[in-house]
Write a protein that holds these residues in place. Sequence first.
Motif, short mmCIF file in Angstrom:
data_model
loop_
_atom_site.label_atom_id
_atom_site.label_comp_id
_atom_site.label_asym_id
_atom_site.label_seq_id
_atom_site.Cartn_x
_atom_site.Cartn_y
_atom_site.Cartn_z
N SER A 82 12.58 69.43 -66.45
CA SER A 82 12.79 71.10 -66.59
C SER A 82 14.18 71.44 -66.79
CB SER A 82 12.05 71.62 -65.37
OG SER A 82 12.69 71.06 -64.33
N LEU A 95 5.76 71.98 -61.46
CA LEU A 95 6.50 71.85 -62.59
C LEU A 95 5.84 70.67 -63.42
CD1 LEU A 95 10.21 71.79 -61.42
CD2 LEU A 95 9.17 73.62 -62.81
N LEU A 117 3.73 71.43 -66.59
CA LEU A 117 4.07 71.91 -68.08
C LEU A 117 5.13 70.86 -68.48
CD1 LEU A 117 4.15 75.54 -67.39
CD2 LEU A 117 2.25 74.24 -68.65
N SER A 131 5.54 78.98 -69.10
CA SER A 131 6.11 79.30 -67.86
C SER A 131 7.15 80.53 -67.62
CB SER A 131 7.04 78.04 -67.49
OG SER A 131 7.81 78.25 -66.19
N ASN A 132 7.79 80.90 -68.53
CA ASN A 132 9.04 81.78 -68.36
C ASN A 132 8.28 83.36 -68.69
OD1 ASN A 132 11.36 80.79 -67.28
ND2 ASN A 132 10.79 79.33 -68.91
N THR A 174 3.45 85.54 -61.41
CA THR A 174 3.91 84.35 -61.02
C THR A 174 4.01 84.08 -59.59
OG1 THR A 174 5.21 84.17 -63.26
CG2 THR A 174 5.72 82.79 -61.42
#
Length: 594
Positions: free
Chosen positions: A235, A395, A398, A412-413, A420
């Motif tokens: 990440s 984490l 993904l 994710s973002n 979230t």
Amino acid sequence: MTATPSILEQLPCSLPPARDVSVTDDDATKIGKRFESKLGTLEAGDLTEDVVWRDLFSLTGSLRTFYGSSNVLERWKALTQPVLCSGFTFQPNSTRIVRLGGEFLWVEARYTFQTQSQPATECTAMVSYANVDGKWRIWVLRTILDRLKDHPSVDQYVPCRQNGEHKRGLLSKPQDYQKDVWDCVVVGGGQAGLSVAGRLQSQGISYVVLEKNAHVGDNWKLRYQSTKLHTTRESSHLPFDRTFPACYPEFLTKDDLAQGYQDWVTKYDINVWVNTGLILGEWRADESLWHLQIVRDGEAQTTTARHVVLAVGAGCQIPVMPEIEGHTNFKGIIQHSATFTSADEWRGKAGVVVGTANTAHDVAEDMCAAGMSSVTMIQRSPTYVLPYEYYQRILDVLYNDKTPTHLADTLSNTNPIPITRLISKYALHGMAKKEPERFDALEKAGFLLIRYGDIIHQLYERFGGHYMDVGASSKIAKGLIGIKSGARPTKFVSDGLLFDDGTKLDADVVVFATGFLGNMKSTVQDLFGPQVAAQIDDFWGLDSEGEIRGAFKPSGHPHLWMHGGTCGQARYFSRFLALSIRAALDGTPLPIAD
């Protein structure tokens, strides 16, 4: 101390109950395909009552989130029509069924679409469907700017150096490249600054990164010796590649990060001026230029730029320390964690750490490892403790060696931040409930614990203040690190600290791990003056829509941008800064919605 009300708790959203819903992969594909023709002309019956729409620069030119069916429908029609939004196309094999425990369920699908007005763009829509009374409706809508038409991808860039050989990029040998007027000057060469630089280079934008330290990566390398990330290697990459391959450890040390940054800068020929700092800047509206005073290798110089990106660190590196009476009477050592490097020379001494967030725990562990006679943390308020393996499990879904980082980032973002939050709370609280004993042991040791905390609130509204447990909690539970809580330090004496409960704590060394000033707006005022600072938003925290303030998006001044955040945020959101700057340089800036 009164806690600041959480904006996240006030935003109207929820997770869709599974009820008795049954859905197969084939059903999910049919749902996704059926909405292909609906997205261009949404109607009220297509949306859940609590639908949430987050736009990432595709239709609003910024980061915006809208709530509720009537509001979303009104905004959708108002924003899609002026930009000539069209061509919604379902992406085969993009659907997935998301089951959260046995309690919540939704179906996700992806679409591409275009805008035809200037600037013409290519975009992605990610749609999550919930079943309401037997009918599938849009529950979460995400619209994302992917690229400007007639420009290359902002997510892919061919290295300028491969196998030691130089290959000509859009800027040939940019280390030797200078201009009278830069398209963009990036201030700061850490994760955020380098990420922006790479994206700018992918768009053919002339730029330079000003890095105050002597080497790329020194923003990490110069930190305390035991510094390492509390999040995973996968990440933590920079854009375009896996900056940290499998030969690196799962939790990157400061030296790992510095080496990875240096290798990446060399690989992509990123134009960085080290030993260079910005001293003052002036915006001249009649020229539409920044005039910048810099010091490079000790020599005063000037340069000009059309845009400036400030990437000077999430906390701006301005230490915050409480004022405690009598510090001149103390015969030991007092320092802020910003200047802490190692506890090795303090062997046999009594150590005190003020604070109980991530850095405080790291310093306390260092003190233990150095063989100090005692180590005590002063806890001023309850602390959320999140075991790293809980967060890692999320984490790893993904961020792994099979999923391209840019795809993981998109998934994710882009979710609305309050959504979230609900997902992460459900998942993390469920893990915590399965092993109460580890938290019971902390409380027994006197640690004021938030057992079922809110990591999204910590990151976005508190700007930290939690502890990602990578080992210190067990030392607290075993008594290797003492805890002084429930009392406030009031005065230094020659050999320690006095507290408002009448007690005294002996100390030879006191380290304040009490954080940094988190508002980059103060840096803007120092560099560019009060008139520019008055135009821009505060940096970090959440606005009334649940969007991050000031960072990654238009700041209030059309030629000044602020960038920072976590490794993943710095990497992903840098793409939107580059796209926005490219569009502005082309004379067709992204339209910003009211």
